[in-house]
Scaffold this motif. Structure first.
Motif, mmCIF file in Angstrom:
data_model
loop_
_atom_site.group_PDB
_atom_site.id
_atom_site.type_symbol
_atom_site.label_atom_id
_atom_site.label_comp_id
_atom_site.label_asym_id
_atom_site.label_seq_id
_atom_site.Cartn_x
_atom_site.Cartn_y
_atom_site.Cartn_z
ATOM 1 N N UNK A 92 80.964 -17.372 -25.719
ATOM 2 C CA UNK A 92 79.803 -18.260 -25.779
ATOM 3 C C UNK A 92 79.681 -18.795 -27.200
ATOM 4 N N UNK A 93 79.439 -20.093 -27.303
ATOM 5 C CA UNK A 93 79.220 -20.723 -28.602
ATOM 6 C C UNK A 93 77.868 -21.432 -28.593
ATOM 7 N N UNK A 94 77.263 -21.501 -29.765
ATOM 8 C CA UNK A 94 75.984 -22.204 -29.923
ATOM 9 C C UNK A 94 76.161 -23.363 -30.910
ATOM 10 N N UNK A 95 75.526 -24.493 -30.572
ATOM 11 C CA UNK A 95 75.573 -25.680 -31.417
ATOM 12 C C UNK A 95 74.152 -26.232 -31.563
ATOM 13 N N UNK A 96 73.897 -26.828 -32.726
ATOM 14 C CA UNK A 96 72.641 -27.521 -32.969
ATOM 15 C C UNK A 96 72.915 -29.012 -33.048
ATOM 16 N N UNK A 97 72.165 -29.797 -32.282
ATOM 17 C CA UNK A 97 72.325 -31.245 -32.322
ATOM 18 C C UNK A 97 71.008 -31.884 -32.740
ATOM 19 N N UNK A 98 70.961 -32.316 -33.978
ATOM 20 C CA UNK A 98 69.805 -33.048 -34.480
ATOM 21 C C UNK A 98 69.889 -34.482 -33.970
ATOM 22 N N UNK A 147 78.267 -26.636 -35.221
ATOM 23 C CA UNK A 147 78.579 -25.276 -34.790
ATOM 24 C C UNK A 147 77.698 -24.256 -35.499
ATOM 25 N N UNK A 148 77.110 -23.337 -34.704
ATOM 26 C CA UNK A 148 76.289 -22.282 -35.294
ATOM 27 C C UNK A 148 77.005 -20.932 -35.206
ATOM 28 N N UNK A 149 77.334 -20.514 -33.977
ATOM 29 C CA UNK A 149 77.963 -19.213 -33.749
ATOM 30 C C UNK A 149 78.954 -19.301 -32.591
ATOM 31 N N UNK A 150 79.917 -18.391 -32.611
ATOM 32 C CA UNK A 150 80.731 -18.128 -31.429
ATOM 33 C C UNK A 150 80.841 -16.622 -31.234
ATOM 34 N N UNK A 151 80.656 -16.190 -29.989
ATOM 35 C CA UNK A 151 80.790 -14.789 -29.619
ATOM 36 C C UNK A 151 81.854 -14.651 -28.541
ATOM 37 N N UNK A 201 78.845 -20.785 -38.378
ATOM 38 C CA UNK A 201 78.780 -22.036 -39.107
ATOM 39 C C UNK A 201 77.904 -21.917 -40.344
ATOM 40 N N UNK A 202 77.695 -23.033 -41.003
ATOM 41 C CA UNK A 202 76.940 -23.062 -42.245
ATOM 42 C C UNK A 202 75.440 -23.146 -41.955
ATOM 43 N N UNK A 203 74.885 -22.071 -41.468
ATOM 44 C CA UNK A 203 73.462 -21.982 -41.154
ATOM 45 C C UNK A 203 72.871 -20.781 -41.878
ATOM 46 N N UNK A 204 71.582 -20.864 -42.236
ATOM 47 C CA UNK A 204 70.966 -19.748 -42.971
ATOM 48 C C UNK A 204 70.821 -18.503 -42.108
ATOM 49 N N UNK A 205 70.514 -17.403 -42.786
ATOM 50 C CA UNK A 205 70.386 -16.112 -42.104
ATOM 51 C C UNK A 205 69.202 -16.067 -41.145
ATOM 52 N N UNK A 206 68.360 -17.077 -41.180
ATOM 53 C CA UNK A 206 67.252 -17.141 -40.213
ATOM 54 C C UNK A 206 67.782 -17.288 -38.779
ATOM 55 N N UNK A 207 69.016 -17.739 -38.683
ATOM 56 C CA UNK A 207 69.661 -17.899 -37.379
ATOM 57 C C UNK A 207 70.485 -16.646 -37.071
ATOM 58 N N UNK A 261 76.069 -13.023 -21.210
ATOM 59 C CA UNK A 261 74.998 -13.939 -21.565
ATOM 60 C C UNK A 261 74.687 -13.786 -23.050
ATOM 61 N N UNK A 262 73.936 -14.737 -23.578
ATOM 62 C CA UNK A 262 73.724 -14.737 -25.020
ATOM 63 C C UNK A 262 72.319 -15.210 -25.356
ATOM 64 N N UNK A 263 71.837 -14.767 -26.491
ATOM 65 C CA UNK A 263 70.565 -15.229 -27.041
ATOM 66 C C UNK A 263 70.784 -15.742 -28.452
ATOM 67 N N UNK A 264 70.089 -16.825 -28.772
ATOM 68 C CA UNK A 264 70.050 -17.344 -30.133
ATOM 69 C C UNK A 264 68.616 -17.172 -30.633
ATOM 70 N N UNK A 265 68.470 -16.550 -31.778
ATOM 71 C CA UNK A 265 67.161 -16.345 -32.387
ATOM 72 C C UNK A 265 67.053 -17.123 -33.688
ATOM 73 N N UNK A 266 65.908 -17.747 -33.866
ATOM 74 C CA UNK A 266 65.647 -18.438 -35.116
ATOM 75 C C UNK A 266 64.297 -17.964 -35.630
#
Lengths: 112, 115
Positions: free
Chosen positions: A32-38, A45-49, A58-64, A73-78
């Motif tokens: 599973x991969x997560x992406x952010x689309x502004x 790209x945010x993460x891949x598991x 990806x280049x995202x802060x530790x808040x993600x 299944x997967x969860x993304x937390x911000x």
């Protein structure tokens, strides 16, 4: 066969709050991969598991942060949401090789 | 690191005309290349992919793309546009490695089809 599913479809949060987004991959897919689309941009790209282990970040802060469960299944937390976190969050699943990724419909997050 | 440049953020064609959406990539290793389509308020749908087999790749809905290594290009074409082709199109590159196929996307090209 069901495709990639994501929940919720939309949500509105206030700055400083925390949010959890959920994704269920296609049956048989272990990655599973997560992406952010502004708005107006391509997905980032945010993460891949894979098999419950983080394989890429990806280049995202530790808040993600994210995790993958035994059923894949997967969860993304911000945490500590910022206005700039407003975006469409896309989840994609793939087989172990990860070459061809199938995307879900996304979760539209609005931070006010 | 890999990158993708899509030339033209907006392309407008008449129904029945040729569609040409341009994509150039940068990669230090042989890439895998993809075109995705996104309709309003929806996720991404895979149109076609290049994975080092035939350089001319055929996809869904009559689209095709040609991988040209010498030009580092992977342009998307369709001989005759249909109104239903109006959408945003994304070119993406991937290389297998420690990130197991992380996709890097271009900025997207919005295709408008006029009657």
């Amino acid at each position: 066969d069901a495709g990639v599913t994501q929940s919720p479809t939309h949500l509105i949060k206030t700055r400083g709050q925390q949010v959890t987004l959920r994704c269920s991959p296609i049956s048989g897919h272990k990655s599973v991969s997560w992406y952010q689309q502004v708005l107006g941009q391509g997905p980032q790209f945010i993460f891949q598991y894979y098999e419950k282990e983080e394989r890429g970040r990806g280049n995202f802060p530790d808040r993600f942060s994210a995790r993958q469960f035994p059923n894949y299944s997967s969860e993304l937390n911000v945490n500590a949401l910022l206005l700039g976190d407003s975006a469409l969050y896309l989840c994609a699943s793939s087989t172990g090789g990860g070459i061809e990724q199938y995307f879900g419909p996304g979760t539209r997050l609005t931070v006010t | 690191a890999q990158s993708v440049t899509q030339l033209g953020s907006h392309v407008s064609v008449s129904e029945g005309a040729l569609v040409l959406l341009r994509c150039n990539y940068s990669s230090s290793v042989p890439p895998y290349l993809f075109w995705y389509v996104q309709y309003p308020n929806q996720g991404l749908q895979l149109l076609l992919k290049y994975t080092s087999a035939a350089t001319l790749v055929k996809g869904i809905n009559g689209f095709e793309a040609e991988f040209k290594k010498s030009e580092t290009s992977f342009h998307l074409t369709k001989p005759s546009a249909h109104m239903s082709d109006a959408a945003e199109y994304f070119c993406a590159v991937s290389v297998l490695g420690t990130s197991y196929g992380k996709l890097t996307f271009g900025q997207g090209t919005i295709l408008t089809v006029h009657p």
